[in-house]
Design an enzyme around this catalytic site. Structure first.
Site, PDB file in Angstrom:
ATOM      1  N   ASN A 119       3.724  -0.783   8.671  1.00 16.42           N
ATOM      2  CA  ASN A 119       4.959  -0.025   8.518  1.00 16.42           C
ATOM      3  C   ASN A 119       4.719   1.470   8.325  1.00 16.42           C
ATOM      4  O   ASN A 119       5.604   2.279   8.589  1.00 16.42           O
ATOM      5  CB  ASN A 119       5.745  -0.574   7.319  1.00 16.42           C
ATOM      6  CG  ASN A 119       6.950   0.279   6.987  1.00 16.42           C
ATOM      7  OD1 ASN A 119       7.921   0.345   7.742  1.00 16.42           O
ATOM      8  ND2 ASN A 119       6.900   0.955   5.840  1.00 16.42           N
ATOM      9  N   TYR A 141       6.326  12.093  18.735  1.00 14.84           N
ATOM     10  CA  TYR A 141       6.654  10.814  18.082  1.00 14.84           C
ATOM     11  C   TYR A 141       6.889   9.737  19.135  1.00 14.84           C
ATOM     12  O   TYR A 141       6.370   8.617  19.018  1.00 14.84           O
ATOM     13  CB  TYR A 141       7.895  10.973  17.206  1.00 14.84           C
ATOM     14  CG  TYR A 141       8.345   9.669  16.577  1.00 14.84           C
ATOM     15  CD1 TYR A 141       7.672   9.147  15.479  1.00 14.84           C
ATOM     16  CD2 TYR A 141       9.431   8.958  17.094  1.00 14.84           C
ATOM     17  CE1 TYR A 141       8.077   7.936  14.903  1.00 14.84           C
ATOM     18  CE2 TYR A 141       9.835   7.758  16.522  1.00 14.84           C
ATOM     19  CZ  TYR A 141       9.156   7.250  15.427  1.00 14.84           C
ATOM     20  OH  TYR A 141       9.546   6.055  14.868  1.00 14.84           O
ATOM     21  N   THR A 172      17.489   6.051   6.585  1.00  7.26           N
ATOM     22  CA  THR A 172      16.339   6.174   5.684  1.00  7.26           C
ATOM     23  C   THR A 172      15.985   7.651   5.558  1.00  7.26           C
ATOM     24  O   THR A 172      16.664   8.521   6.100  1.00  7.26           O
ATOM     25  CB  THR A 172      15.121   5.405   6.236  1.00  7.26           C
ATOM     26  OG1 THR A 172      14.691   6.040   7.451  1.00  7.26           O
ATOM     27  CG2 THR A 172      15.478   3.950   6.524  1.00  7.26           C
ATOM     28  N   LYS A 228       4.724   6.093  19.684  1.00  7.58           N
ATOM     29  CA  LYS A 228       5.296   4.750  19.723  1.00  7.58           C
ATOM     30  C   LYS A 228       5.083   4.091  21.085  1.00  7.58           C
ATOM     31  O   LYS A 228       4.912   2.869  21.163  1.00  7.58           O
ATOM     32  CB  LYS A 228       6.778   4.798  19.353  1.00  7.58           C
ATOM     33  CG  LYS A 228       7.028   5.180  17.891  1.00  7.58           C
ATOM     34  CD  LYS A 228       6.281   4.255  16.926  1.00  7.58           C
ATOM     35  CE  LYS A 228       6.583   4.568  15.473  1.00  7.58           C
ATOM     36  NZ  LYS A 228       5.865   3.665  14.538  1.00  7.58           N
ATOM     37  N   THR A 262       0.823  -1.201   0.000  1.00  2.22           N
ATOM     38  CA  THR A 262       0.000   0.000   0.000  1.00  2.22           C
ATOM     39  C   THR A 262       0.861   1.256   0.000  1.00  2.22           C
ATOM     40  O   THR A 262       1.982   1.278   0.515  1.00  2.22           O
ATOM     41  CB  THR A 262      -0.956   0.062   1.208  1.00  2.22           C
ATOM     42  OG1 THR A 262      -0.272   0.564   2.360  1.00  2.22           O
ATOM     43  CG2 THR A 262      -1.562  -1.305   1.500  1.00  2.22           C
ATOM     44  N   ASP A 310      -4.790   5.468   2.427  1.00  2.00           N
ATOM     45  CA  ASP A 310      -4.471   6.420   3.486  1.00  2.00           C
ATOM     46  C   ASP A 310      -4.843   5.711   4.777  1.00  2.00           C
ATOM     47  O   ASP A 310      -6.033   5.489   5.055  1.00  2.00           O
ATOM     48  CB  ASP A 310      -5.279   7.704   3.304  1.00  2.00           C
ATOM     49  CG  ASP A 310      -5.062   8.710   4.433  1.00  2.00           C
ATOM     50  OD1 ASP A 310      -4.408   8.361   5.438  1.00  2.00           O
ATOM     51  OD2 ASP A 310      -5.563   9.844   4.322  1.00  2.00           O
ATOM     52  N   SER A 320       7.376  -0.453  15.435  1.00  2.00           N
ATOM     53  CA  SER A 320       7.423   0.525  16.510  1.00  2.00           C
ATOM     54  C   SER A 320       8.762   1.246  16.408  1.00  2.00           C
ATOM     55  O   SER A 320       9.168   1.658  15.328  1.00  2.00           O
ATOM     56  CB  SER A 320       7.248  -0.182  17.863  1.00  2.00           C
ATOM     57  OG  SER A 320       7.319   0.721  18.932  1.00  2.00           O
TER      58      SER A 320
END
Length: 272
Positions: free
Chosen positions: A83, A148, A183, A152, A32, A56, A134
């Site tokens: 993810n 953030y 990343t 988590k 997705t 979404d 996570s």
């Protein structure tokens, strides 16, 4: 035997890397993304083995529709990899209401909706594996990432609870907790709050203390994810990277020491 895997946030980063590795070994992957064009390279390389879905994750209806599409196409749903997510950078005081709500909508509620969507199929199969991405920042915190971190921490509690609820149906749950990786998570994928001058020194100190060696190579996570998916009895938690475990160990040692030193006060508060 080939597995059918639904992975959210497959347009880049871990999601794209893992989707490609799973397809290369012969699994069927429903991938997705908010923009289907970001999945064109997977479709061109792997054809019908990849099922691109526009999603979404904050839209609960879309999540349920996506799960049904996957099951209707492949007739099973072995693994969900939650993810999709991103990070808001900013001190707690700096983050706006809109930024805070959006962070929770994507990271927490987005994971909840797609999980609720796949559970009926997994319960009917009496099998399945839900892998929730996570972070080590769901186990300890870093400054200027408070919202953030909170998202988590919420994910950790939600999916630890889920594991106790679905075990009788043959469904496994794993929280995957990466440390920092090279990343785009801190780049264009991130959101940055409007800065306040009061936190400039803190941010500079945090930035200067950042060691590039602390960031892992994303492609190096592939073998760990494949082993996790193939494990007959997967763990509830799996840290990715060599920095996470020492940080978690030190954090919990400190917490235990604090609780130990205050245990008499805690006991008195019980009242009987």
């Amino acid at each position: 035997m080939a597995k059918t895997i639904l992975i959210t946030g497959a347009s880049r980063g871990f999601g794209k890397i893992w989707a490609k590795a799973l397809l290369q070994r012969g699994d069927q992957v429903a991938a997705t993304a908010r923009n289907l064009d970001d999945l064109n390279d997977l479709v061109e390389e792997f054809g019908d083995n990849v099922f691109p879905i526009q999603l979404d994750v904050t839209d609960r209806g879309q999540s349920f529709a996506a799960a049904k599409q996957v099951y209707d196409r492949f007739g099973k749903l072995d693994v969900l990899i939650n993810n999709a997510g991103y990070g808001v950078f900013g001190a707690v005081e700096e983050v706006s209401e809109e930024e805070a709500r959006r962070q929770m909508d994507v990271n927490v509620f987005g994971s909840l909706w797609i999980t609720q969507a796949v559970l009926p199929y997994m319960r009917e199969q009496q099998s399945g594996h839900i892998i929730q991405i996570s972070s080590v920042l769901g186990l300890f915190t870093l400054p200027t990432l408070g919202v953030y971190n909170a998202s988590k921490f919420a994910v950790e509690g939600l999916f630890e609870t889920l594991a106790t609820e679905v075990n009788e149906f043959g469904i496994h749950v794993t929280l995957v907790e990466p440390n920092g990786y090279e990343t785009d998570w801190a780049g264009s994928s991130a959101s940055h709050a409007e800065p306040l001058e009061a936190y400039t020194n803190l941010k500079n100190a945090f930035r200067n203390a950042n060691n590039p060696d602390n960031y892992g190579i994303p492609a190096a996570t592939t073998d760990a994810i494949l082993k996790l998916i193939d494990a007959p009895q997967p763990p509830l938690r799996l840290i990715l990277g060599k920095i996470g475990y020492p940080g978690v160990k030190a954090t919990y040692q400190q917490r235990l020491a604090t609780w130990e030193s205050w245990k008499e006060v805690s006991a008195l508060a019980h009242g009987k």
